[in-house]
Structures are given as structure tokens and as C-alpha cells.
Design an enzyme around this catalytic site. Sequence first.
Site, PDB file in Angstrom:
ATOM      1  N   GLU A   1       1.224  -0.782  -6.899  1.00  0.00           N
ATOM      2  CA  GLU A   1       0.739   0.742  -6.404  1.00  0.00           C
ATOM      3  C   GLU A   1       1.600   1.770  -7.133  1.00  0.00           C
ATOM      4  O   GLU A   1       1.395   2.822  -7.510  1.00  0.00           O
ATOM      5  CB  GLU A   1       0.737   0.662  -4.950  1.00  0.00           C
ATOM      6  CG  GLU A   1      -0.332  -0.064  -4.304  1.00  0.00           C
ATOM      7  CD  GLU A   1      -0.063  -0.393  -2.802  1.00  0.00           C
ATOM      8  OE1 GLU A   1       0.848   0.011  -2.286  1.00  0.00           O
ATOM      9  OE2 GLU A   1      -0.845  -1.456  -2.592  1.00  0.00           O
TER      10      GLU A   1
ATOM     11  N   GLY B   1      -4.408  -5.937  -0.606  1.00  0.00           N
ATOM     12  CA  GLY B   1      -5.215  -5.029   0.285  1.00  0.00           C
ATOM     13  C   GLY B   1      -6.463  -5.397   0.170  1.00  0.00           C
ATOM     14  O   GLY B   1      -7.464  -4.657   0.591  1.00  0.00           O
TER      15      GLY B   1
ATOM     16  N   ASN C   1       6.396  -5.246   3.950  1.00  0.00           N
ATOM     17  CA  ASN C   1       6.223  -3.861   3.094  1.00  0.00           C
ATOM     18  C   ASN C   1       5.416  -3.041   3.996  1.00  0.00           C
ATOM     19  O   ASN C   1       4.026  -3.052   3.990  1.00  0.00           O
ATOM     20  CB  ASN C   1       5.555  -4.020   1.695  1.00  0.00           C
ATOM     21  CG  ASN C   1       5.238  -2.853   0.752  1.00  0.00           C
ATOM     22  OD1 ASN C   1       5.759  -1.946   1.367  1.00  0.00           O
ATOM     23  ND2 ASN C   1       4.605  -3.028  -0.181  1.00  0.00           N
TER      24      ASN C   1
ATOM     25  N   SER D   1      -2.523  -9.999   0.559  1.00  0.00           N
ATOM     26  CA  SER D   1      -3.413 -10.436   1.503  1.00  0.00           C
ATOM     27  C   SER D   1      -2.931 -11.349   2.567  1.00  0.00           C
ATOM     28  O   SER D   1      -3.772 -12.579   2.917  1.00  0.00           O
ATOM     29  CB  SER D   1      -4.831 -10.671   1.315  1.00  0.00           C
ATOM     30  OG  SER D   1      -5.318  -9.538   0.584  1.00  0.00           O
TER      31      SER D   1
ATOM     32  N   HIS E   1       6.495  -2.244  -7.771  1.00  0.00           N
ATOM     33  CA  HIS E   1       5.017  -2.814  -7.039  1.00  0.00           C
ATOM     34  C   HIS E   1       3.697  -2.182  -7.665  1.00  0.00           C
ATOM     35  O   HIS E   1       3.970  -1.008  -8.369  1.00  0.00           O
ATOM     36  CB  HIS E   1       5.086  -1.975  -5.538  1.00  0.00           C
ATOM     37  CG  HIS E   1       4.144  -2.484  -4.787  1.00  0.00           C
ATOM     38  ND1 HIS E   1       2.672  -2.108  -4.834  1.00  0.00           N
ATOM     39  CD2 HIS E   1       4.136  -3.548  -3.831  1.00  0.00           C
ATOM     40  CE1 HIS E   1       2.147  -2.908  -3.944  1.00  0.00           C
ATOM     41  NE2 HIS E   1       2.883  -3.464  -3.354  1.00  0.00           N
TER      42      HIS E   1
END
Length: 260
Positions: free
Chosen positions: A103, A179, A13, A219, A101
Site C-alpha cells: 500500500e 484485503g 498490521n 487475507s 508494504h
Amino acid sequence: MANPARRPLIAGNWKMNLGGRQGLDHRRRLADEIAAQADNQPQLVVLAPFTALPLLPEALAGTPVEYGAQDISAHDSGAFTGDISGPMLTGFGCRYVLAGHSERREHHGETDEVVHDKVAAALRHRLTPILCVGEPLTVRTAGQHLRHTLDQAERALTGPPVDDLTALVIAYEPVWAIGTGHVATPDDAQEVCGAIRGHLADRYGPAAAEQIRLLYGGSVKASSSAAILRQPDIDGALVGGASLDPGELAAIWRSAQPRT
Ligand code: PGA
């Protein structure tokens, strides 16, 4: 031991990166890294910004790397300023699209209902939706992560026939791992993916549940991917930051050994 019928899938992604010609070098390097991908090897997909989509067919020509988008409109056309529809994505050769997602849920207010309609739009246009689910840290700390994640999956999936759902991919992405560098342990990732598969079996039958691929995301790096990908209910990884480095993405892909 995971079901060998489910081909491992590594999806990169790119988020809001590598959107134009400056990304071509990345694509060429990625293509070189995995030029030898054979049919029985893990599948590799990049999820690119919309602006990169016209460049991908040429950049990835002759390679086995597939591609898709990071978002889809629930609608097929009309007065939806700034949105991109399923037919537009398939027109650029996309075969995959993210839906839900975290986000998008956080920064664009996407509710489970919106995510549901996006999954339905993807299936309607024969795009494989990669449905993202996962809990924030407060929910995990409260011990409610299974309930939260299964509820998200349930609300996104009501409606489509089971036949369509076998094309679906679900990515378990705990929000606290995205992240942050705090990758889930293989056991934690397996616990949730196992629960998702169990839920799918209750809801749609064991045969359908055995076909649906489940990914872990959050991650993931080459140093952590192999142990996660060995878990019986984890069929691949959704990779954000590490996917921007073609060598790292290829190393994660290599760590997803074909099943025998
Ligand atoms: P990350 O992102 O690998 O950078 O944590 C994963 C994702 O958001 O899909």
C-alpha cells in the site's frame, strides 16, 4: 518441518485504524487473550498508527505483546515534512517497523530504492524491519511471481552486512491476496517463501538464511492460518484486517504452535 530456532511471529498490521484512545479497549482485550504467553510461545507484535504509539506502553504494560510502526523515514532528522524517523520510533519504544508494504508502494510511490533506504534506516536504529515483498495478479498470471518477488528482496537488501540481516524479517504478501479474502494456498505461499530462503542462502550463506524469519501475509484468518504456518519455510503471519479483532488475532497467534 521448520527450523525450531526460528521463533514463530504473528504481526498485526492495524493500517489506518485504532489510532487513538478508541483502540484502548482492543489492546486490553488482546492483552487478556494472550496474558499467558511464555518465552517459548509464538511472538505477537502489533504495528500501530503513529498516533497510537504513545498509548501502547501503558496499554500493553505487563503483557508480552510487542509493538512497532508501519513506516519509517529513510532519514534521521531534517526537512522531511510529515515523516517519522527511526530515533522517534525507538523513543516510543518501538522494536519493529514495516518497510515496503504494497500500500505504501502503490499509494505513496515507494520504489525499491526508497524501500532499501528504509530497511537500512531501521537496521541503523536497531529496529527489526519487516520487509514486504510480493507480486500483483498480472505478474502471477504471467508466471513471473518468483522472479518479481526475489528481485524486490534483492534490491531492498543490497548493502547491509550479513550480521545485520539476521535481524530482518521478510513478509511475502502477494498483492492479489491483500484485503481481498483470496488467501494464497499453503503450497503457493511455501513455494515463494522457499524460493526466498534459497535466494538468501545463495546470497548470504545457509547459516544466515536459516535465521531469517519469513512470514506470509494476505487475507490470513484463524480459519486459514494453521495450514499456512505448518509450511517449512513460513515462520509466521502478517495479518491486516483480521488483526482488528483481538479474539481473531489471538486465535491466529494460538495456531502458530511453538516448535520443538
Ligand atoms: P489483510 O492485509 O490481512 O487484510 O489481507 C495484510 C497486510 O496488508 O499486511
